[in-house]
Design an enzyme around this catalytic site. Structure first.
Site, PDB file in Angstrom:
ATOM      1  N   HIS A 289     -10.179 -13.752   4.689  1.00 33.97           N
ATOM      2  CA  HIS A 289     -10.040 -14.064   5.899  1.00 33.97           C
ATOM      3  C   HIS A 289     -10.459 -13.094   6.863  1.00 33.97           C
ATOM      4  O   HIS A 289     -11.022 -12.304   6.280  1.00 33.97           O
ATOM      5  CB  HIS A 289      -8.499 -14.226   6.336  1.00 33.97           C
ATOM      6  CG  HIS A 289      -7.646 -15.333   5.757  1.00 33.97           C
ATOM      7  ND1 HIS A 289      -6.434 -15.951   6.089  1.00 33.97           N
ATOM      8  CD2 HIS A 289      -7.989 -16.277   4.896  1.00 33.97           C
ATOM      9  CE1 HIS A 289      -6.133 -16.948   5.669  1.00 33.97           C
ATOM     10  NE2 HIS A 289      -7.092 -17.426   4.863  1.00 33.97           N
ATOM     11  N   ASP A 370       3.697  10.695   3.530  1.00 32.25           N
ATOM     12  CA  ASP A 370       2.914  10.684   4.712  1.00 32.25           C
ATOM     13  C   ASP A 370       1.517  11.190   4.549  1.00 32.25           C
ATOM     14  O   ASP A 370       1.211  12.423   3.984  1.00 32.25           O
ATOM     15  CB  ASP A 370       3.495  11.791   5.465  1.00 32.25           C
ATOM     16  CG  ASP A 370       2.918  11.791   6.893  1.00 32.25           C
ATOM     17  OD1 ASP A 370       2.914  10.833   7.583  1.00 32.25           O
ATOM     18  OD2 ASP A 370       2.147  12.768   7.279  1.00 32.25           O
ATOM     19  N   ASP A 388      -7.278   4.253   7.678  1.00 31.43           N
ATOM     20  CA  ASP A 388      -7.173   2.772   8.037  1.00 31.43           C
ATOM     21  C   ASP A 388      -5.832   2.523   8.413  1.00 31.43           C
ATOM     22  O   ASP A 388      -5.216   1.748   7.600  1.00 31.43           O
ATOM     23  CB  ASP A 388      -7.816   2.194   6.768  1.00 31.43           C
ATOM     24  CG  ASP A 388      -7.904   0.633   7.035  1.00 31.43           C
ATOM     25  OD1 ASP A 388      -7.956   0.148   8.369  1.00 31.43           O
ATOM     26  OD2 ASP A 388      -8.073  -0.166   6.077  1.00 31.43           O
TER      27      ASP A 388
END
Length: 806
Positions: A289, A370, A388
């Site tokens: 996709h 984190d 990202d």
């Protein structure tokens, strides 16, 4: 030893329920508002407004009636269903407004929605404070405000219990409905216990009141087991307005937020607190996709820039396909950092075999923590660091696009290393907001890297390095590297390099982002038009900061303008009124506070002159009222600013909201108890003025030292530092309450009115502080400006008190 008052349980339960209700509603509304921290101040302000109104209502009732226990019973009977209704109504809130799926609510809609939802519970809890203060005064058989001070301490202790219980226990095992119904049942039990044990403190609790409370408690207890069904229904109701074309598959509770998984055809979407984290093709999809194609372009274009990447750090994005594409290169090790283990566990049930295989690869080291703290505490060096994560649409995401983070990333790059990140854009950078945001990211990178290149159209890839050889604009060179590594990808081909590096498009994008932000009015006028053939160097940054408006075009932890620009951009994309409303806030100037401060001081001086020698004149009441208001404003503004700063350095505070508030309330209880026990002349204006001066100095001290906290080496040191500052702020707030309550009571001889008035004014001040700090000051003027505001308003109160004292 004196016996424990029977009503102490009710006082503690007031604090427990206030804390649980506040945190639960804050979490629920943050999901409605897409996790946007601007809304935190609005939610807190709305809560404080209605608690203040409830205090005013409670003051009237307490002065006119001696049936305190009956009023408390009625209040508790209404509170339980009001709590459950508020949670359910919050999940239906988006459906009330005319907002398209995926769009952010405008500021006016956030304000209106918060006010409507929080009114019932806020008013009821505000009433309880004054009623309990009167109950304690009747128990002590005195006519001063000591009972109010004890209630204030007891409520704070209840807040501590509620905050710790929620953060460490309830959030992990109960859903929102179960938490608030449990809280409502505890209040009912506390009132019943008080009514059965208390004697000689007003009229007793009538039998019908006890039966009504028992009836509500029985209904709540019997229905407790069905609350999971109600919770599931509430999520489905909410989803109809968030993404009506998607089927809601699953909702999981995480310490970082609600994880929702939805499907449309063979596409899966993963949300955290209503904010889209990523989308990916399902396991049965026939082809890649758009999201997988975007991930492939990001991974392959970034890695091919480096001649020989061996060690790679990937923060976020692995679940959408980026990790699998990285592993198609001959890298030796990939450190993949994903914040939420619940998100990873949920995704494993839905994603395709390629992503699952990538997660299990022996070359991958997966860490659930984190990403920024991982980078800060690591001593490793990487050839390529890929960021990202979604666009900086929230303050917590903005942390990966700031000057402080880029400095940390640069320190962890090996020689010739490369930092790669991306952001959403529009073709030709059309739109003022998107140009502002993307230019701010480029200028922020240019503060730390000698070479920056921006590539793309509807999605931009930022490449940053100190080595000129690390960034190539030659498609032929990148194609040779790509083919030499024998990479095979269904979502990427060598032809992408020529498309991405088309000379005309590349020159225009970099020229615009390099030059935008240099004019003082650039944020309003938009980017300049590029020349027909831009000739400026593509990657060099030597002269980039000359003339750049750093206030609005350099993104930092302590002035998160990138996140503010992103909110305006998404407002433009979705056609909401958010962009226009936020744009007007950019015109605010720090000097505007001088005029109201000067007017207040002039009014105080005028009243002092007209009052002549009266010790309890209107000037004194104005000065004391101003001290109450400014203390509420400054401590809340500082608390919100500390929360933002802590989040920037530590990461998600979603799971720790209860604990942070508990620390503040512990300080508040300690400060009030200290004054109650040690100070006998509590109506002294001189002492109150000293407290205002102490708050102002404390705020100035934080303003001077807060930027240094970015250098703290570990997560533990960050937490200890901010916990200490939060506790001290609570102490100063707690010291103020009994002093101002005693000062008002000395003037009017009405203890319930004095306690209710001080509590209400403080809440309205806190309301103003929350709204100003989160919506206006922190994102535009900077987090440090919140502390300068606190110092200014408390300094004004200090001068007003000294005028009134003469």
């Amino acid at each position: 030893m004196k016996p424990v008052p029977a009503h102490l349980g009710s006082v503690l339960m007031l604090g427990v329920v206030s804390q649980l209700a506040q945190v639960v509603m804050l979490r629920e509304l943050l999901m409605v508002f897409h996790g946007n921290e601007l809304s935190i101040g609005i939610i807190l302000a709305s809560w404080l407004i209605w608690v203040g109104v409830g205090t005013a209502v409670g003051t009237v009732l307490a002065e006119r009636s001696e049936r305190v226990l009956a009023l408390m019973a009625l209040n508790a009977a209404i509170l339980l269903p009001a709590l459950a209704f508020s949670v359910l109504a919050s999940r239906a809130l988006r459906g009330i407004f005319d907002v398209v799926p995926g769009a952010y609510l405008a500021l006016t809609e956030i304000v209106l929605g918060s006010l409507l939802l929080l009114m019932p519970v806020g008013v009821l809890l505000g009433m309880q404070f004054v009623l309990l203060a009167k109950l304690w005064r009747l128990h002590d058989r005195n006519e001063d405000t000591l009972g109010a001070g004890k209630t204030y301490i007891g409520e704070a202790l209840g807040n501590i219990i509620g905050g710790i219980a929620f953060s460490l226990l309830l959030v992990h095992y109960l859903n929102a409905f179960e938490v608030v119904v449990l809280a409502g049942l505890l209040v009912i039990l506390a009132v019943l216990w008080t009514g059965s044990k208390a004697t000689g403190i007003g009229e007793p609790l009538p039998r019908i009141g006890r039966l009504a409370l028992l009836g509500v408690a029985c209904i709540g207890t019997v229905g407790f087991g069905a609350l999971q069904v109600l919770n599931d229904y509430g999520h489905r109701l909410q989803w109809r307005s968030i993404a009506p074309d998607h089927e809601l598959l699953e909702v999981r509770q995480s310490r970082h937020g609600n994880i929702s998984i939805a499907r449309r055809d063979d596409q899966l979407s993963f949300y955290r607190s209503g904010h889209l984290m990523f989308a990916a093709a399902g396991p049965d999809a026939a082809s890649a996709h758009f999201e997988e194609q975007e991930a492939a372009v990001f991974a392959h274009f970034g890695l091919t820039q480096h001649p020989d990447p061996k060690r790679v750090l990937l923060i976020g994005g692995g679940l959408r396909g980026t990790l699998g594409e990285i592993l198609k290169h001959p890298v030796e090790r990939v450190d993949y950092v994903e914040l939420d283990e619940v998100l990873t566990a949920a995704a494993r049930h839905y994603l395709g075999a390629a992503t699952l295989a990538a997660l299990s690869s022996p070359r991958v080291s997966l860490a659930h923590r984190d990403g920024r703290l991982f980078l800060k505490e690591s001593r490793a060096q990487w050839d390529v660091i890929l960021i990202d994560v979604p666009d900086p649409a929230t303050a917590v995401l903005n942390r990966f696009y700031t000057t402080e983070f880029f400095a940390e990333a640069r320190a962890r790059l090996s020689e010739g290393g490369l930092l790669v990140l991306n952001s959403v854009s529009t073709p030709g950078l059309r739109g003022r907001a998107v140009a502002n945001r993307n230019a701010s990211l480029r200028h922020t990178l240019a503060r730390h890297f000698e070479h920056v290149l921006v590539v793309g159209d509807h999605s931009l890839i930022y490449l940053a390095s100190d080595s000129p050889e690390a960034i190539s604009t030659a498609p032929e060179q990148l194609i040779r590297r790509y083919r030499a590594r024998a990479v095979r990808s269904e979502a990427f081909s060598p032809g992408h390099f020529a498309l991405l590096l088309e000379r005309g498009q590349l020159a225009r994008v970099n020229w615009v982002l390099r030059h935008h932000g240099r004019d003082p009015e650039a944020h309003r006028t938009g980017p300049p038009s590029p020349p027909l053939r831009p000739e400026a160097p593509l990657t060099g940054t030597a002269d980039d900061l000359e003339g750049v408006n750093e206030h609005l075009f350099v993104n930092s932890d302590f002035r998160p303008v990138g996140y503010f620009h992103t909110l305006m951009f998404w407002g433009d994309l979705t056609g909401s009124r958010t962009a226009g409303q936020l744009g007007r806030l950019l015109d605010v100037r720090p000097g505007w506070i001088a005029l109201p401060a000067l007017l207040v001081l002039l009014l105080t001086a005028l009243l002092r002159v007209t009052a002549r020698r009266r010790s309890a004149g209107p000037d004194r009441q104005l000065a004391v009222g101003l001290a109450v208001f400014t203390t509420g404003l400054s401590t809340m503004a500082m608390q919100v600013a500390l929360l933002f700063a802590f989040q920037s350095l530590y990461g998600f505070v979603y799971e720790m909201l209860g604990l942070i508030v508990a620390i503040f309330m512990a300080g508040l209880a300690a400060g009030t108890a200290l004054i109650q026990a040690r100070v006998h002349q509590r109506a002294s204006l001189g002492l109150l003025a000293g407290v205002q001066g102490a708050i102002a100095l404390f705020a100035l001290l934080i303003a001077l030292t807060l930027p240094l906290t970015a250098q703290l080496p570990t997560a533990t040191s960050v937490f200890v530092c901010f916990a200490a500052l939060t506790f001290i702020g609570g102490v100063l707030n707690g010291v103020d309450f009994p002093l101002t309550a005693a000062a008002f009571s000395a003037a009017n001889r009405r203890p319930e009115r004095s306690a209710g008035l001080v509590y209400g004014i403080e809440l309205f001040g806190a309301c103003a502080g929350a709204a100003l700090a989160s919506v206006l000051i922190a994102p535009i003027l900077g987090i440090v400006a919140c502390f300068l505001l606190a110092a200014t308003v408390n300094g004004t109160a200090l001068v007003a008190l000294m005028i009134a004292r003469r």
